[in-house]
Write a protein that holds these residues in place. Structure first.
Motif, PDB file in Angstrom:
ATOM      1  N   ASP A   1      50.899  48.520  53.789  1.00  0.00           N
ATOM      2  CA  ASP A   1      50.167  49.756  54.082  1.00  0.00           C
ATOM      3  C   ASP A   1      48.758  49.399  54.553  1.00  0.00           C
ATOM      4  O   ASP A   1      47.964  48.847  53.782  1.00  0.00           O
ATOM      5  CB  ASP A   1      50.088  50.624  52.824  1.00  0.00           C
ATOM      6  N   PRO A   2      48.400  49.694  55.804  1.00  0.00           N
ATOM      7  CA  PRO A   2      47.063  49.348  56.313  1.00  0.00           C
ATOM      8  C   PRO A   2      45.934  50.083  55.603  1.00  0.00           C
ATOM      9  O   PRO A   2      44.769  49.689  55.715  1.00  0.00           O
ATOM     10  CB  PRO A   2      47.133  49.746  57.794  1.00  0.00           C
ATOM     11  N   GLU A   3      46.285  51.119  54.843  1.00  0.00           N
ATOM     12  CA  GLU A   3      45.265  51.865  54.099  1.00  0.00           C
ATOM     13  C   GLU A   3      45.102  51.323  52.679  1.00  0.00           C
ATOM     14  O   GLU A   3      44.297  51.854  51.905  1.00  0.00           O
ATOM     15  CB  GLU A   3      45.632  53.350  54.038  1.00  0.00           C
ATOM     16  N   LYS A   4      45.858  50.273  52.326  1.00  0.00           N
ATOM     17  CA  LYS A   4      45.791  49.700  50.982  1.00  0.00           C
ATOM     18  C   LYS A   4      45.522  48.192  51.040  1.00  0.00           C
ATOM     19  O   LYS A   4      46.203  47.397  50.409  1.00  0.00           O
ATOM     20  CB  LYS A   4      47.093  49.972  50.227  1.00  0.00           C
ATOM     21  N   VAL A   5      44.528  47.821  51.810  1.00  0.00           N
ATOM     22  CA  VAL A   5      44.193  46.405  51.987  1.00  0.00           C
ATOM     23  C   VAL A   5      43.046  46.023  51.059  1.00  0.00           C
ATOM     24  O   VAL A   5      42.012  46.687  51.023  1.00  0.00           O
ATOM     25  CB  VAL A   5      43.804  46.100  53.451  1.00  0.00           C
ATOM     26  N   THR A   6      43.245  44.937  50.322  1.00  0.00           N
ATOM     27  CA  THR A   6      42.192  44.339  49.502  1.00  0.00           C
ATOM     28  C   THR A   6      41.884  42.968  50.075  1.00  0.00           C
ATOM     29  O   THR A   6      42.783  42.162  50.285  1.00  0.00           O
ATOM     30  CB  THR A   6      42.636  44.180  48.043  1.00  0.00           C
ATOM     31  N   ILE A   7      40.608  42.691  50.358  1.00  0.00           N
ATOM     32  CA  ILE A   7      40.218  41.362  50.815  1.00  0.00           C
ATOM     33  C   ILE A   7      39.693  40.572  49.622  1.00  0.00           C
ATOM     34  O   ILE A   7      39.136  41.134  48.675  1.00  0.00           O
ATOM     35  CB  ILE A   7      39.159  41.403  51.936  1.00  0.00           C
ATOM     36  N   ALA A   8      39.893  39.256  49.655  1.00  0.00           N
ATOM     37  CA  ALA A   8      39.488  38.426  48.526  1.00  0.00           C
ATOM     38  C   ALA A   8      39.074  37.053  49.012  1.00  0.00           C
ATOM     39  O   ALA A   8      39.524  36.581  50.063  1.00  0.00           O
ATOM     40  CB  ALA A   8      40.628  38.306  47.513  1.00  0.00           C
ATOM     41  N   GLY A   9      38.214  36.401  48.236  1.00  0.00           N
ATOM     42  CA  GLY A   9      37.810  35.050  48.573  1.00  0.00           C
ATOM     43  C   GLY A   9      37.032  34.421  47.444  1.00  0.00           C
ATOM     44  O   GLY A   9      36.487  35.119  46.573  1.00  0.00           O
ATOM     45  N   GLU A  10      36.990  33.096  47.458  1.00  0.00           N
ATOM     46  CA  GLU A  10      36.256  32.331  46.448  1.00  0.00           C
ATOM     47  C   GLU A  10      35.282  31.399  47.153  1.00  0.00           C
ATOM     48  O   GLU A  10      35.585  30.843  48.210  1.00  0.00           O
ATOM     49  CB  GLU A  10      37.246  31.536  45.592  1.00  0.00           C
ATOM     50  N   SER A  11      34.081  31.236  46.591  1.00  0.00           N
ATOM     51  CA  SER A  11      33.048  30.360  47.154  1.00  0.00           C
ATOM     52  C   SER A  11      32.666  30.845  48.554  1.00  0.00           C
ATOM     53  O   SER A  11      32.242  31.986  48.708  1.00  0.00           O
ATOM     54  CB  SER A  11      33.537  28.914  47.146  1.00  0.00           C
ATOM     55  N   ALA A  12      32.836  30.018  49.596  1.00  0.00           N
ATOM     56  CA  ALA A  12      32.532  30.487  50.952  1.00  0.00           C
ATOM     57  C   ALA A  12      33.405  31.678  51.318  1.00  0.00           C
ATOM     58  O   ALA A  12      32.986  32.560  52.073  1.00  0.00           O
ATOM     59  CB  ALA A  12      32.726  29.362  51.964  1.00  0.00           C
ATOM     60  N   GLY A  13      34.628  31.711  50.760  1.00  0.00           N
ATOM     61  CA  GLY A  13      35.471  32.883  50.959  1.00  0.00           C
ATOM     62  C   GLY A  13      34.873  34.114  50.304  1.00  0.00           C
ATOM     63  O   GLY A  13      34.938  35.223  50.840  1.00  0.00           O
ATOM     64  N   GLY A  14      34.269  33.931  49.117  1.00  0.00           N
ATOM     65  CA  GLY A  14      33.597  35.030  48.442  1.00  0.00           C
ATOM     66  C   GLY A  14      32.349  35.477  49.180  1.00  0.00           C
ATOM     67  O   GLY A  14      32.047  36.676  49.261  1.00  0.00           O
ATOM     68  N   ILE A  15      31.603  34.520  49.708  1.00  0.00           N
ATOM     69  CA  ILE A  15      30.429  34.864  50.524  1.00  0.00           C
ATOM     70  C   ILE A  15      30.878  35.655  51.740  1.00  0.00           C
ATOM     71  O   ILE A  15      30.246  36.644  52.139  1.00  0.00           O
ATOM     72  CB  ILE A  15      29.667  33.587  50.931  1.00  0.00           C
ATOM     73  N   SER A  16      31.988  35.229  52.349  1.00  0.00           N
ATOM     74  CA  SER A  16      32.539  35.966  53.486  1.00  0.00           C
ATOM     75  C   SER A  16      32.878  37.390  53.095  1.00  0.00           C
ATOM     76  O   SER A  16      32.561  38.347  53.819  1.00  0.00           O
ATOM     77  CB  SER A  16      33.791  35.255  54.008  1.00  0.00           C
ATOM     78  N   VAL A  17      33.530  37.556  51.947  1.00  0.00           N
ATOM     79  CA  VAL A  17      33.881  38.898  51.464  1.00  0.00           C
ATOM     80  C   VAL A  17      32.629  39.749  51.316  1.00  0.00           C
ATOM     81  O   VAL A  17      32.597  40.920  51.730  1.00  0.00           O
ATOM     82  CB  VAL A  17      34.653  38.805  50.135  1.00  0.00           C
TER      83      VAL A  17
END
Length: 510
Positions: A196-212
């Motif tokens: 579902d494109p209306e139920k997207v959660t983005i996630a990341g850790e470290s540089a991935g978290g900074i990106s988030v």
């Protein structure tokens, strides 16, 4: 003959849902076929953009053109160019043709409308790869997506000649533009995989978290996700001409000069000459200060602290946190004299206050002090600032954690019995690391943390399933989930240090 025809027709009808799995589907670029792995459909290497090679090196990504026939997504794309590691195959498994994503889905049909979890990998914007799956989430009815993006000089070098080429007059942040294009592709195509494109959660850790964190404040991502998980990362530093020990975000103009200096170090005459160099000549620089996201007025429009004060961000539910010994991975013991010298260079008139909060009388203590400064200045304060700003100026929920579980099931054990950088990931995502040893208590912690992350992905709220109740964050109240030998709510940890960095960064903010 009729039986053969009937079987053929049935085969055509079932194609794309073999054994109840969505193994074939159609996206904007054409038909695509995945493979079955661990009972789920897996599409390993989906190109979401054209290869950023040749004249496309150091340019914004270009949407992938339609392909002919059926695209076989049965092989992982190569890692983006990065400092070579002999244990990972040197440079043989790297390529500038790296803009791929993977989709792992439990969907039976395209109409399932399942929640979607998008992982942005870490690695200091210098290393890392999207390769991998997430069975624990997929088993619980979540479509898992991981994204590759350009790294290091190829992903984040700024240069005045590049700014002249850009329609927006900007340079740098190519890796972030990759992430944004991937999110747009996911939004436009994930329904083909039962998501579902209306139920997207983005996630990341470290540089991935900074990106988030950056994506949560970028106007270019509006409407592309409804929730975010940020582990050990944020981007709330003030803007300055030098990053200086993770104390600022660089201006584009300052980053351009670093790009020119990098060009000169390679003895290249101009941008044209830089584009002709093989990628391995561009991945030798490993200093985090060189290639990092910059405030360009387009992807990152301003000091993010100010943007949140003004309400100029994507107001989505956020789960965020840090670990108790984050900085130990990035620091080494030094003499007391050298420690104090570095602190005075980086913190100037604030150095005496900092040294009182992080004292050291021998080399071992300098390691602990530097580790804690890195933990608080690079990770914890930004998370603390984010939580305070969003709860004060937004409507969405914020959940904060503090992970303090020392374990052999981690990349790097803490010498002080805390939790090092990356230590929370095996617990949050349900896998083992290293020798894989876990105590019964740690197994229980893993079960609960994974459920928190899964629940949050599904609803924007980690609670449910008879879990220890996690109260949404409220400033100055015991609403941080402390994870150590179990779970309990407590106050923000290391509050005097948070107060110091809040005042220090405020003094640097223009």
């Amino acid at each position: 003959m009729k039986k053969i025809l009937l079987l053929t027709v049935l085969g055509i009808i079932c194609l794309g849902s073999v054994k109840g799995q969505l193994l074939k589907t159609t996206v904007a670029q054409g038909e695509i076929e995945g493979i079955e792995e661990n009972g789920f459909a897996l599409y390993k290497g989906i190109p979401y953009a054209e290869a950023p090679i040749g004249d496309f090196r150091w340019k914004a990504p270009v949407s992938k053109r339609p392909w002919k026939g059926v695209y076989k997504a049965d092989q992982w794309g190569k890692r983006p160019p990065q400092p070579s590691n002999p244990t990972q195959g040197g440079t043989d498994d790297m390529s500038e043709d790296c803009l791929y994503l993977c989709v792992q889905t439990p969907a039976k049909t395209k109409n399932d409308k399942l929640p979607v979890f998008v992982m942005i990998h870490g690695g200091a914007f210098l290393t890392g790869s999207y390769i991998g799956t997430q069975d624990s989430f997929v088993r619980n009815g979540i479509v898992y997506v991981s994204v590759e993006y350009r790294l290091g000089a190829l992903g984040f070098m700024a240069h005045p000649e590049l700014a002249k080429e850009s329609p927006q007059g900007i340079t740098g942040n190519y890796g972030l533009l990759d992430q944004i294009m991937a999110l747009q592709w996911i939004h436009d195509n994930i329904a083909a995989f039962g998501g579902d494109p209306e139920k997207v959660t983005i996630a990341g850790e470290s540089a991935g978290g900074i990106s988030v964190s950056i994506l949560c404040a970028s106007p270019l991502t509006k409407g592309l996700f409804r929730a975010a998980i940020c582990e050990s990362g944020s981007s709330f530093w003030p803007v300055a001409d030098q990053r200086g020990d993770n104390t600022a975000m660089s201006t584009m103009q300052a980053a351009e000069q670093m790009g020119v200096n990098f060009q000169n170090s390679l003895k290249a005459k101009n941008l044209k000459a830089l584009r002709k160099l093989p990628f391995d000549k561009l991945t030798t620089a490993t200093q985090m200060e060189l290639f990092w996201p910059v405030v360009d007025g387009y992807v990152i429009t301003d000091d993010q602290y100010k943007l949140y004060e003004q309400g100029k961000y994507n107001d989505v539910d956020v789960l965020m946190g840090t670990n108790s010994d984050e900085g130990s991975m990035f620091c080494r013991p030094v003499s007391v004299v050298d420690y104090e010298k570095r602190i005075r260079k980086s913190y100037g008139e604030w150095a005496d206050k900092l040294l009182k909060l992080y004292p050291a009388t021998n080399e071992q203590e300098t390691y602990f002090a530097q580790s804690d400064i890195f933990r608080d200045g690079s990770f914890a304060w930004g998370t603390y600032a984010w939580a305070n700003l969003q709860t004060a100026n937004g409507k969405s929920r914020v959940y904060m954690y503090y992970f303090d579980q020392n374990s052999e099931n981690t990349m790097l054990s803490s010498s002080r019995g805390g939790a090092s950088h990356v230590a929370e990931m095996p617990f949050a995502y349900g896998y083992t690391f290293g020798n894989g040893k876990m105590t019964d208590t740690e197994k229980h912690i893993q079960q609960i943390m994974t459920k928190y992350w899964i629940n949050f992905t599904k609803t924007g709220d980690p609670n449910g399933d008879n879990l220890p109740y996690w109260t949404s964050y409220q400033k100055d109240k015991p609403t941080v989930m402390i994870i150590k030998e179990g779970f309990h709510l407590g106050p923000v940890q290391n509050q005097p240090q948070m107060d110091f960095f809040e005042a220090f960064f405020k003094s640097k903010r223009k």
